[in-house]
Scaffold this active site. Structure first.
Site, PDB file in Angstrom:
ATOM      1  N   SER A  61       0.857  -1.182   0.000  1.00 15.22           N
ATOM      2  CA  SER A  61       0.000   0.000   0.000  1.00 15.22           C
ATOM      3  C   SER A  61       0.891   1.229   0.000  1.00 15.22           C
ATOM      4  CB  SER A  61      -0.912   0.013   1.235  1.00 15.22           C
ATOM      5  OG  SER A  61      -1.804   1.112   1.185  1.00 15.22           O
ATOM      6  N   GLU A  62       0.537   2.228  -0.798  1.00 13.47           N
ATOM      7  CA  GLU A  62       1.454   3.341  -1.046  1.00 13.47           C
ATOM      8  C   GLU A  62       1.742   4.184   0.194  1.00 13.47           C
ATOM      9  OE1 GLU A  62      -0.757   7.146  -2.814  1.00 13.47           O
ATOM     10  OE2 GLU A  62      -1.127   5.370  -4.006  1.00 13.47           O
ATOM     11  N   ASN A  63       0.900   4.093   1.225  1.00  8.64           N
ATOM     12  CA  ASN A  63       1.177   4.855   2.444  1.00  8.64           C
ATOM     13  C   ASN A  63       2.238   4.185   3.316  1.00  8.64           C
ATOM     14  OD1 ASN A  63      -0.905   2.877   2.828  1.00  8.64           O
ATOM     15  ND2 ASN A  63      -1.322   3.728   4.841  1.00  8.64           N
TER      16      ASN A  63
END
Length: 216
Positions: free
Chosen positions: A50-52
């Site tokens: 997940s990009e976070n």
């Protein structure tokens, strides 16, 4: 038009997960793609990103077991599999931009027949642009897949000859997974992978308004 059954969102997520190979590192974008985490085939190791800043993301937590300190990029609570980790946002983007992801699964407003992607703004005056990491994912992953409904609420195809919305990436989409069919984007246009039972090839072409090469 013949009778056919659209894929539910969960059925579509299951269809996307089915094509992921064992050992793949996969980013799931905000919205519908997050459902794929709940449908990874048993016995297949898919490392979800997940990009976070999460690697080794698991399925959604059971009701009552949510930890809101552990969320995906869409602020939904997630789980972490054994061996998973979370880290700085900048390190996550370095993974995305450095070609370390095998597949990114993104939503879209429009995809052209040759794989151009528009998924961050409709360009309308009252729209809130939200590019996030979409451009980084579209060009950074080894393959970009789109997961979406084929038609808008007005019945217009989201698969188009040319995107009319602001672009996210050029010729970046390899596959389009929809509630009615799965398509490949090639330099020569669309190619059929599969379609739902009861829908013919000719009817699909009529819905999209473009020629579609038959499945191999």
């Amino acid at each position: 038009m013949s009778n056919y059954q659209r894929r539910s969102k969960d059925a579509l997520a299951r269809r996307v997960a089915q094509d992921m190979f064992d050992g793949a590192y996969v980013n799931l974008g905000i919205g519908m793609p997050t459902l794929v985490a709940n449908h990874i085939p048993a016995g297949r190791e898919i490392v979800l990103h997940s990009e976070n800043g999460i690697l080794g993301m698991g399925p959604a937590p059971a009701p009552g077991e949510e930890d809101y300190d552990l969320t995906n990029a869409g602020k939904q609570p997630v789980t972490l599999l054994p061996g998973g980790s979370y880290f700085h946002h900048a390190d996550s983007f370095a993974m995305m931009r450095g070609g370390h992801l095998d597949i990114s699964v993104l939503g879209a407003f429009q995809v052209s027949a040759t794989g151009d992607l528009a998924n961050w703004s409709t360009g309308e005056a009252d729209a809130i642009p939200a590019v996030g990491g979409a451009m980084d994912l579209a060009v950074g992953a080894k393959q970009t897949w789109v997961m979406m409904d084929l038609l808008t609420k007005q019945g217009q195809s989201k698969v188009v000859p040319q995107c009319t919305y602001p672009l996210t990436g050029l010729a970046s989409v390899k596959r389009i997974y929809t509630d009615l069919a799965t398509l490949a984007c090639t330099p020569k246009g669309l190619q059929l992978i599969d379609l739902v039972e009861g829908l013919s090839h000719a009817e699909l072409e009529q819905l999209i308004g473009l020629p579609i090469q038959p499945a191999i």
